[in-house]
Design an enzyme around this catalytic site. Structure first.
Site, PDB file in Angstrom:
ATOM      1  N   LYS A   1       0.792  -1.234   0.000  1.00 38.64           N
ATOM      2  CA  LYS A   1       0.000   0.000   0.000  1.00 38.64           C
ATOM      3  C   LYS A   1       0.828   1.290   0.000  1.00 38.64           C
ATOM      4  O   LYS A   1       0.467   2.271   0.636  1.00 38.64           O
ATOM      5  CB  LYS A   1      -0.963  -0.006   1.204  1.00 38.64           C
ATOM      6  CG  LYS A   1      -1.956  -1.146   1.182  1.00 38.64           C
ATOM      7  CD  LYS A   1      -2.918  -1.107   2.351  1.00 38.64           C
ATOM      8  CE  LYS A   1      -2.289  -1.717   3.590  1.00 38.64           C
ATOM      9  NZ  LYS A   1      -3.268  -1.922   4.672  1.00 38.64           N
TER      10      LYS A   1
ATOM     11  N   ASP B   1      -5.941  -5.627  10.643  1.00 36.70           N
ATOM     12  CA  ASP B   1      -7.250  -4.943  10.696  1.00 36.70           C
ATOM     13  C   ASP B   1      -8.420  -5.874  10.369  1.00 36.70           C
ATOM     14  O   ASP B   1      -9.531  -5.709  10.875  1.00 36.70           O
ATOM     15  CB  ASP B   1      -7.290  -3.686   9.811  1.00 36.70           C
ATOM     16  CG  ASP B   1      -6.850  -3.910   8.383  1.00 36.70           C
ATOM     17  OD1 ASP B   1      -6.461  -5.051   8.048  1.00 36.70           O
ATOM     18  OD2 ASP B   1      -6.879  -2.948   7.597  1.00 36.70           O
TER      19      ASP B   1
HETATM   20 MG    MG Z   1      -8.956   0.915   7.982  1.00 33.32          MG
END
Ligand code: MG
Ligand code: ADP
Length: 482
Positions: free
Chosen positions: A191, A226
């Site tokens: 990312k 996450d």
């Molecule tokens: Mg997030």
């Protein structure tokens, strides 16, 4: 069902091109105009052909996805890392106490205080910080010192006693080789991150060193992805939740697997369940089944993690705008859009954001006014015709539909593999799922094609603060067992 959908798409394409053929006012130059319309129809057809995932292709990718999940659980491994998260129990809803949580997702860094009040009740305070590109790609130690500074600022703002010891859950959403619930080595950055000196190191040790430098007495009791946090936050409320999915800057998922199915698991206890962080963004990096276009290849070639995360690059917020930009720029180069005129801004990588696609898809005005404003005011294209704007809108649509269908395949793969087609909840977090128009309906269409009526048994819920609350909860679960 599948065939009906295919026909729908084909009709949709032709219908929309005929629509503007018939609506355009007649001009004396009708021969060249109808030729122009024919050319437009051809462009749209070609774009559709490249980006459409037909029902049979959907099936093919789905079956391969399950195979790769299974292979990833064996010592042989697969394109998905399928990492055991060292978390065997899920939230019961009775956890209590005050915990700190950090969330590094990709775009923002958040510090959260989580107050667990039992019976599924939670209160939070939080503060968001922006991570600059300079920090993302600079010195690793500086990046983690910045995180410690943010925590320090947060504690001051919320009048927390810095002399007290706090348990903290760290949601760190990059591929980590988990060593225990509270330690893990960074395998690679994704990312857009590339901070030096962090790959191969224990993330918890690095952040605890930064806390120590600032005199903060914080113990990291859980290092969490996450996806795992999102799933756990939902299990606090809903025991039927079996997976957590992120559709944000990047994309990934975690789910609950039987330890006995994880043949690569070397731990002694082979009973019960284990949460698996799939790292599904890496699915089919060899491009065996993914329908990559020349634009996807171009995006990948100029990315900082070339050849990796191909599935993620076709699905997530960091990339959808860029795929669209490349497709549009190609048509401009071929003089099929904007009279062949482009702007420096439009030619700059990653300047066309996924959020703009959302705006364009939401634009239902007859003259596509908001689309005009995105293209001309924001992207500085000198001139766009209505026809141009319709083509751009269609490109946004096909790129986003493809993303929704591909992410649906992942969820379908999980649900089918663990035998939960009779009913389950999937917790989903991320701006693409939350804000992109029709995204969840387009996913649902794919479920229907794959599972018919049973598609209704998959319940997708937006679990907004998964990564903050989830990390706090896991810190609570972990402190119970440590
Ligand atoms: Mg997030
Ligand atoms: P993170 O993944 O960092 O936790 P988010 O879930 O907010 O953060 O996702 C951020 C990504 O979502 C960015 O890549 C951005 O392009 C995209 N995004 C933000 N707003 C929208 C929107 N309205 N529509 C579609 N995508 C969006």
């Amino acid at each position: 069902m599948g065939l009906a959908w295919a026909a729908g798409v084909a009709l949709g394409t032709f219908a929309s091109s005929t629509y503007f053929l018939s609506r355009k006012p007649r001009s004396p130059d009708s021969i060249s105009e109808s030729e122009e319309n024919k050319a437009t129809a051809q462009i749209l057809e070609q774009i559709d052909r490249q980006f459409t995932i037909t029902p049979s292709k959907l099936q093919e990718i789905f079956h391969y996805f399950i195979k790769e999940m299974e292979r990833g659980l064996t010592p042989e491994g697969s394109s998905m890392k399928m990492i055991p998260a060292f978390l065997k129990s899920i939230a019961s809803g009775s956890e209590m106490g005050s915990f700190l949580a950090l969330d590094l997702g990709g775009t923002n860094f958040r510090v959260v205080r989580v107050l667990l009040e039992g019976q599924g009740r939670i209160r939070t305070n939080q503060k968001k910080f922006v991570v600059s590109d300079e920090l993302k790609t600079g010195d690793g130690e500086k990046l983690f010192d910045f995180f410690a500074d943010c925590v320090s600022e947060f504690m001051k703002e919320f009048s927390m006693d810095v002399k007290e010891t706090y348990s903290l859950g760290f949601t760190f959403s990059f591929p980590v080789k988990q060593l225990s619930i509270s330690s893990g080595l960074l395998m690679e950055w994704t990312k857009g991150f590339s901070a030096s000196g962090v790959v191969g190191k224990d993330i918890v040790k690095i952040i605890e060193a930064s806390f120590q430098k600032k005199g903060l007495k914080i113990k990291v009791t859980a290092l969490v992805n996450d996806t795992v946090g999102t799933m756990i936050a939902e299990t606090y409320k809903d025991a039927n939740c079996v997976a957590g999915v992120i559709l944000g800057t990047g994309t990934n998922a975690a789910y609950i697997e039987k330890v006995s199915s994880i043949t690569k698991w070397e731990g002694e206890d082979k009973t019960g369940d284990m949460v698996i962080n799939m790292e599904w963004g890496g699915f089919d990096d060899h491009k065996k089944v993914l329908p990559v276009t020349s634009y996807d290849l171009e995006l990948d070639n100029s990315s900082i993690n070339r050849g990796a995360q191909i599935y993620e690059k076709m699905i997530s917020g960091m990339y959808l705008g860029e795929i669209t930009r490349l497709a549009v720029a190609d048509l401009v180069r071929k003089k099929l859009l904007f009279g062949g005129k482009i702007s420096t801004k439009f030619e700059t990588r990653y300047k066309f954001e996924t959020e703009y696609m959302s705006r364009i898809e939401r634009d239902h005005s007859s003259d596509l006014n908001d689309t005009k404003s995105v293209l001309e005011d924001i992207m500085e294209i000198p001139f766009t015709s209505l026809q141009d704007r319709r083509i751009v809108k269609r490109i946004c649509e096909v790129v986003a539909i493809r993303a929704a269908r591909l992410s649906a395949i992942g969820i379908a793969g999980i649900t089918s593999k663990i035998g939960r087609l009779h009913g389950c909840t999937i917790a989903i977090d991320g701006s693409v799922f939350e804000r992109y128009p029709h995204f969840s309906n387009r996913m649902r269409d794919a479920f229907v094609e794959l599972f018919g009526m049973q598609a209704d048994n998959i319940r997708m819920v937006l679990t907004g603060d998964g990564s903050g609350v989830g990390a706090g909860l896991i810190a609570a679960i972990a402190s119970k067992t440590q």
